[in-house]
Write a protein that holds these residues in place. Structure first.
Motif, PDB file in Angstrom:
ATOM      1  N   ALA A 107      19.129  -3.030 -10.504  1.00 21.03           N
ATOM      2  CA  ALA A 107      18.578  -1.640 -11.357  1.00 21.03           C
ATOM      3  C   ALA A 107      18.388  -0.200 -11.262  1.00 21.03           C
ATOM      4  O   ALA A 107      18.284  -0.300 -10.585  1.00 21.03           O
ATOM      5  N   ILE A 108      18.104   0.244 -12.027  1.00 17.44           N
ATOM      6  CA  ILE A 108      17.043   1.742 -12.068  1.00 17.44           C
ATOM      7  C   ILE A 108      16.029   2.169 -12.347  1.00 17.44           C
ATOM      8  O   ILE A 108      15.795   1.410 -13.330  1.00 17.44           O
ATOM      9  N   SER A 109      15.413   2.654 -11.825  1.00 15.99           N
ATOM     10  CA  SER A 109      13.818   2.431 -12.175  1.00 15.99           C
ATOM     11  C   SER A 109      13.276   3.916 -11.702  1.00 15.99           C
ATOM     12  O   SER A 109      13.737   4.386 -10.413  1.00 15.99           O
ATOM     13  N   VAL A 110      12.040   4.078 -13.225  1.00 14.88           N
ATOM     14  CA  VAL A 110      11.225   5.548 -12.501  1.00 14.88           C
ATOM     15  C   VAL A 110       9.877   4.615 -12.066  1.00 14.88           C
ATOM     16  O   VAL A 110       9.172   4.285 -12.921  1.00 14.88           O
ATOM     17  N   VAL A 111       9.098   5.223 -11.057  1.00 12.23           N
ATOM     18  CA  VAL A 111       8.111   4.500 -10.313  1.00 12.23           C
ATOM     19  C   VAL A 111       6.464   5.585 -10.360  1.00 12.23           C
ATOM     20  O   VAL A 111       7.026   6.588  -9.800  1.00 12.23           O
ATOM     21  N   GLY A 112       5.773   5.416 -11.003  1.00 12.97           N
ATOM     22  CA  GLY A 112       4.900   5.852 -11.261  1.00 12.97           C
ATOM     23  C   GLY A 112       3.584   4.963 -10.031  1.00 12.97           C
ATOM     24  O   GLY A 112       3.349   4.195  -9.784  1.00 12.97           O
ATOM     25  N   SER A 113       2.748   5.883  -9.205  1.00 14.02           N
ATOM     26  CA  SER A 113       2.107   5.165  -7.743  1.00 14.02           C
ATOM     27  C   SER A 113       0.921   6.129  -8.358  1.00 14.02           C
ATOM     28  O   SER A 113       0.723   7.281  -8.393  1.00 14.02           O
ATOM     29  N   GLN A 114      -0.116   5.159  -7.481  1.00 12.36           N
ATOM     30  CA  GLN A 114      -1.356   6.383  -7.860  1.00 12.36           C
ATOM     31  C   GLN A 114      -2.292   5.666  -6.270  1.00 12.36           C
ATOM     32  O   GLN A 114      -2.720   4.243  -6.310  1.00 12.36           O
ATOM     33  N   PRO A 115      -2.566   6.397  -5.446  1.00  9.68           N
ATOM     34  CA  PRO A 115      -2.482   5.645  -3.781  1.00  9.68           C
ATOM     35  C   PRO A 115      -4.518   5.717  -4.476  1.00  9.68           C
ATOM     36  O   PRO A 115      -4.882   5.799  -5.550  1.00  9.68           O
ATOM     37  N   LEU A 116      -5.124   4.668  -4.064  1.00 13.90           N
ATOM     38  CA  LEU A 116      -6.557   4.496  -3.306  1.00 13.90           C
ATOM     39  C   LEU A 116      -7.089   4.397  -2.565  1.00 13.90           C
ATOM     40  O   LEU A 116      -6.480   5.728  -1.837  1.00 13.90           O
ATOM     41  N   SER A 117      -8.095   3.839  -1.852  1.00  9.83           N
ATOM     42  CA  SER A 117      -8.659   4.545  -0.796  1.00  9.83           C
ATOM     43  C   SER A 117      -8.491   3.520   0.330  1.00  9.83           C
ATOM     44  O   SER A 117      -7.773   2.235   0.177  1.00  9.83           O
ATOM     45  N   ASN A 118      -8.799   3.977   1.883  1.00  8.40           N
ATOM     46  CA  ASN A 118      -8.173   2.869   2.905  1.00  8.40           C
ATOM     47  C   ASN A 118      -6.959   2.346   2.660  1.00  8.40           C
ATOM     48  O   ASN A 118      -6.593   1.349   3.071  1.00  8.40           O
ATOM     49  N   GLY A 119      -5.639   2.979   2.225  1.00  6.62           N
ATOM     50  CA  GLY A 119      -4.713   2.485   2.520  1.00  6.62           C
ATOM     51  C   GLY A 119      -3.775   1.801   1.438  1.00  6.62           C
ATOM     52  O   GLY A 119      -2.456   1.240   0.568  1.00  6.62           O
ATOM     53  N   PHE A 120      -4.395   1.538   0.176  1.00 12.49           N
ATOM     54  CA  PHE A 120      -4.177   0.794  -0.650  1.00 12.49           C
ATOM     55  C   PHE A 120      -3.321   1.875  -1.587  1.00 12.49           C
ATOM     56  O   PHE A 120      -3.856   3.416  -1.757  1.00 12.49           O
ATOM     57  N   GLY A 121      -3.113   0.711  -2.631  1.00  9.83           N
ATOM     58  CA  GLY A 121      -2.244   2.071  -4.084  1.00  9.83           C
ATOM     59  C   GLY A 121      -1.703   0.936  -4.591  1.00  9.83           C
ATOM     60  O   GLY A 121      -1.621  -0.561  -4.309  1.00  9.83           O
ATOM     61  N   LEU A 123      13.738  -2.589 -17.441  1.00  6.73           N
ATOM     62  CA  LEU A 123      12.402  -3.529 -17.058  1.00  6.73           C
ATOM     63  C   LEU A 123      11.256  -2.718 -16.528  1.00  6.73           C
ATOM     64  O   LEU A 123      11.283  -1.991 -16.811  1.00  6.73           O
ATOM     65  N   VAL A 124      10.369  -4.178 -16.456  1.00  5.28           N
ATOM     66  CA  VAL A 124       9.196  -2.957 -16.425  1.00  5.28           C
ATOM     67  C   VAL A 124       8.405  -4.292 -14.834  1.00  5.28           C
ATOM     68  O   VAL A 124       8.831  -5.390 -14.411  1.00  5.28           O
ATOM     69  N   GLY A 125       7.584  -3.706 -14.668  1.00  3.31           N
ATOM     70  CA  GLY A 125       7.269  -4.001 -13.128  1.00  3.31           C
ATOM     71  C   GLY A 125       5.611  -3.846 -13.384  1.00  3.31           C
ATOM     72  O   GLY A 125       5.315  -2.332 -13.106  1.00  3.31           O
ATOM     73  N   VAL A 126       4.555  -4.046 -12.168  1.00  4.88           N
ATOM     74  CA  VAL A 126       3.556  -3.787 -11.788  1.00  4.88           C
ATOM     75  C   VAL A 126       3.097  -4.134 -10.427  1.00  4.88           C
ATOM     76  O   VAL A 126       3.859  -5.430 -10.125  1.00  4.88           O
ATOM     77  N   GLY A 127       2.577  -3.075  -9.559  1.00  2.00           N
ATOM     78  CA  GLY A 127       2.188  -3.662  -8.744  1.00  2.00           C
ATOM     79  C   GLY A 127       1.295  -3.232  -7.552  1.00  2.00           C
ATOM     80  O   GLY A 127       0.729  -2.131  -8.041  1.00  2.00           O
ATOM     81  N   ALA A 128       0.730  -3.728  -5.903  1.00  2.00           N
ATOM     82  CA  ALA A 128       0.376  -3.174  -4.716  1.00  2.00           C
ATOM     83  C   ALA A 128       0.900  -2.327  -3.892  1.00  2.00           C
ATOM     84  O   ALA A 128       1.376  -3.420  -3.637  1.00  2.00           O
ATOM     85  N   THR A 129       0.131  -1.580  -3.031  1.00  2.28           N
ATOM     86  CA  THR A 129       0.681  -1.482  -1.649  1.00  2.28           C
ATOM     87  C   THR A 129      -0.686  -1.286  -0.605  1.00  2.28           C
ATOM     88  O   THR A 129      -1.559  -1.040  -1.012  1.00  2.28           O
ATOM     89  N   TYR A 130      -0.142  -1.480   0.079  1.00  3.71           N
ATOM     90  CA  TYR A 130      -1.203  -0.710   1.801  1.00  3.71           C
ATOM     91  C   TYR A 130       0.057  -0.711   2.741  1.00  3.71           C
ATOM     92  O   TYR A 130       1.240  -0.777   2.914  1.00  3.71           O
TER      93      TYR A 130
END
Length: 123
Positions: free
Chosen positions: A38-52, A86-93
């Motif tokens: 797959a090839i994707s464009v990913v939009g991200s939003q940082p939150l607080s304390n390292g989460f996004g 292809l669609v997806g959602v996720g979280a990061t730390y």
């Protein structure tokens, strides 16, 4: 269970492009091998304390291989792969500025849903 790898380039604080390869059913005997690239464009939003959080929109290509006899790998199941959106959602730390964990649920344009957990290394 699946295994995969991705590479990407973050061209803006909130946007990146990623290419990925994933082998689905890699460890399940007597099931077809399903490969997704797959090839994707990913939009991200940082939150607080390292989460996004992030969301992806892209194009995927799904291929199925299964042994139907005589050792040949053919498409012989009632599963019909579908290439397309292809669609997806996720979280990061973020553990550090260059190492982060991520969890994501993806839905290719077929009847598959994939949940992934992994580590991302930035440099």
């Amino acid at each position: 269970m699946s295994v995969g790898v991705f590479v990407g380039y973050q061209f803006h604080t909130n946007f990146a492009v990623e290419g990925s390869y994933r082998s689905l059913n890699a460890f399940v005997p007597s099931t077809p091998d399903i490969d997704q690239s797959a090839i994707s464009v990913v939009g991200s939003q940082p939150l607080s304390n390292g989460f996004g959080v992030f969301a992806r929109l892209g194009y995927n290509d799904v291929k199925v291989r299964h042994s139907c006899g005589a050792g040949k790998f053919l498409l012989c199941e009632n599963f019909s792969p579908s290439n397309g959106v292809l669609v997806g959602v996720g979280a990061t730390y973020a553990f550090t500025p260059s190492i982060s964990a991520r969890a994501e649920i993806q839905r290719p344009s077929s009847d598959l849903t994939n949940f992934g957990v992994g580590v991302a290394f930035g440099f």
